[in-house]
Design an enzyme around this catalytic site. Structure first.
Site, PDB file in Angstrom:
ATOM      1  N   THR D  29       0.927  -1.189   0.035  1.00 50.38           N
ATOM      2  CA  THR D  29       0.014   0.087   0.142  1.00 50.38           C
ATOM      3  C   THR D  29       0.799   1.251  -0.024  1.00 50.38           C
ATOM      4  O   THR D  29       2.003   1.257   0.260  1.00 50.38           O
ATOM      5  CB  THR D  29      -0.867  -0.034   1.354  1.00 50.38           C
ATOM      6  N   ASP D  30       0.207   2.476  -0.493  1.00 48.84           N
ATOM      7  CA  ASP D  30       0.714   3.541  -0.166  1.00 48.84           C
ATOM      8  C   ASP D  30       0.293   4.720   0.664  1.00 48.84           C
ATOM      9  O   ASP D  30      -0.926   4.301   1.187  1.00 48.84           O
ATOM     10  CB  ASP D  30       1.158   4.212  -1.852  1.00 48.84           C
ATOM     11  N   ALA D  31       0.677   5.905   0.602  1.00 54.17           N
ATOM     12  CA  ALA D  31      -0.064   7.004   1.649  1.00 54.17           C
ATOM     13  C   ALA D  31      -1.402   7.484   0.924  1.00 54.17           C
ATOM     14  O   ALA D  31      -1.862   8.024   1.533  1.00 54.17           O
ATOM     15  CB  ALA D  31       0.908   8.033   1.666  1.00 54.17           C
ATOM     16  N   MET D  32      -1.937   6.848  -0.223  1.00 57.38           N
ATOM     17  CA  MET D  32      -3.317   7.015  -0.666  1.00 57.38           C
ATOM     18  C   MET D  32      -4.245   5.983   0.033  1.00 57.38           C
ATOM     19  O   MET D  32      -5.421   6.063  -0.176  1.00 57.38           O
ATOM     20  CB  MET D  32      -3.341   7.099  -1.970  1.00 57.38           C
ATOM     21  N   GLY D  33      -3.296   5.036   1.045  1.00 57.02           N
ATOM     22  CA  GLY D  33      -4.139   4.042   1.321  1.00 57.02           C
ATOM     23  C   GLY D  33      -4.250   2.820   0.573  1.00 57.02           C
ATOM     24  O   GLY D  33      -4.989   1.887   0.922  1.00 57.02           O
TER      25      GLY D  33
END
Lengths: 151, 151, 151, 151
Positions: D29-33
């Site tokens: 996952t990344d910081a966009m969720g």
């Protein structure tokens, strides 16, 4: 890759253990032909998430409660290397629990040979990253996972 | 993310240090909104490669000599988290050298705050992964990097 | 790796271009000895983020406005492979803009040889992932980046 | 994330398909969720390797023959996003075969909704990266995978 007198490492008898089976994907390898050392830290996460799901509560439940189980320390020791398509078993168990923190231990084996041992320390934090006391029932649940069950 | 009395960590005075500047890419973050803990192990590699290039010989030279500087142990301690676009400085220096092995120490800072400390241990190996005695001039070169230079 | 009549690819003259210089880290390689094809998609992100920062607004500004520039399509064509320590230049420019979406084009070169071309299509979305009309001044700004500047 | 009239995409009836089940790890996952778009390219590899193993020969066999099935083009279209712990099914089938090259098609579903479609083009190459004519029995084997079996 290196001499090791530790042929095998196991959890203390009776302690709750999760085992995660993983088949090494090509994209985990590097130009040395082996799994890049940073990728093993991801394998630990896979086993830890499996441990929480099997013995505690799914990680998602922590998130729903506004908590994360943040990593504050990792130690890895590499005994053998892994290659594309190797099947590795990551065993994970709880080593200790305190008020806001806890520690896991890991042993990775491939074809009955020790590949790696590791420990990770964690702190329960809120979404702002502040340490957060574990709910009592959570800590009690963790402690039961430390105590070998009496048959 | 956590309480730390270590506000800063530096290499011993006079010791050779490489500093690698890194700007956190979006793809290094995870759903906690911060850099995933496994990715820091890659940051260490970037700084170590810079260290070898600046103070020893480019890593490629080892490969041309049929050698690799394999990682046999990693220890990381996370003091603060990093977010997308943070600028982090990874300082790397040599801590010890033996016949076939050597150890590095790292300190990561962002806006003058300590983000992480780490150590990595390495073994010089051939392409079959067997430990390989360092060439004498290599080991001597490494030892000079340990000794603070006298001004 | 493959025959290519495209020796070089450039942005149309006068169009705004961002160039991102990247030195291939060891951890980007795979057991074929070259950069794993999935990692190039990350290189595109690095160049796109540089483009927004240089010619539009830092990506962080979008996030502060409750928006993301989500990726909805990627196309990559690999012409040559990259190896550890290669220095690659990723050129990125805007190809088209509509009400909620926009498209970028990329060309990667190493030692003046074409390594890869790519396009990515994007949709501006809110934090729930719903398409969100670009603010007018944003779209106008993007359109100016498409029109070759008259000297 | 986006409007899609394609609710589902399947392989043509009778064509050989491999299905790879994957549970989204936190580290994807990344910081966009959501899962970072570059990581899907890895999911394609997992399904393609499963396809070769189930319907052709294990990828390792190619390597033993001094060959690689290099990626020369990737196209991905993202219809929905994936989050931590989502269970995704990656279906992979062969679309075309020529003398030195071949193409795969992919459809990813999660809870019966289309997440992504993709195609990858490949070239059989030797260890120097030069295109290498497929052994006849290999190409014939691939062609049989294209032809729907007659019940």
């Amino acid at each position: 890759m290196r001499d090791s007198h530790e042929l095998i490492e196991c959890a203390p008898p009776g302690v709750a253990v999760a085992k995660f089976e993983y088949r090494v994907p090509f994209f985990d390898t590097d130009a040395m032909g082996i799994v890049h050392h940073a990728n093993y830290v991801r394998y630990l996460e896979l086993a830890r998430v499996a441990f929480l799901e099997q013995h505690d509560q799914p990680y998602q439940r922590y998130v729903e409660q506004g908590l994360h189980v943040a990593v504050i320390r990792v130690e890895t020791r590499y005994h053998r290397s892994l290659r594309f398509d190797d099947r590795v078993t990551v065993a994970c168990w709880l080593e200790w629990v305190k008020g806001v923190s806890l520690g896991f231990r890991y042993a990775l084996h491939c074809q009955e040979q020790l590949v790696m041992t590791a420990t990770t320390d964690h702190c329960v934090v809120d979404f702002q990253g502040r340490p957060h006391r574990m709910p009592t029932e959570r800590r009690d649940a963790f402690r039961r996972l430390l105590v070998p069950s009496v048959a």
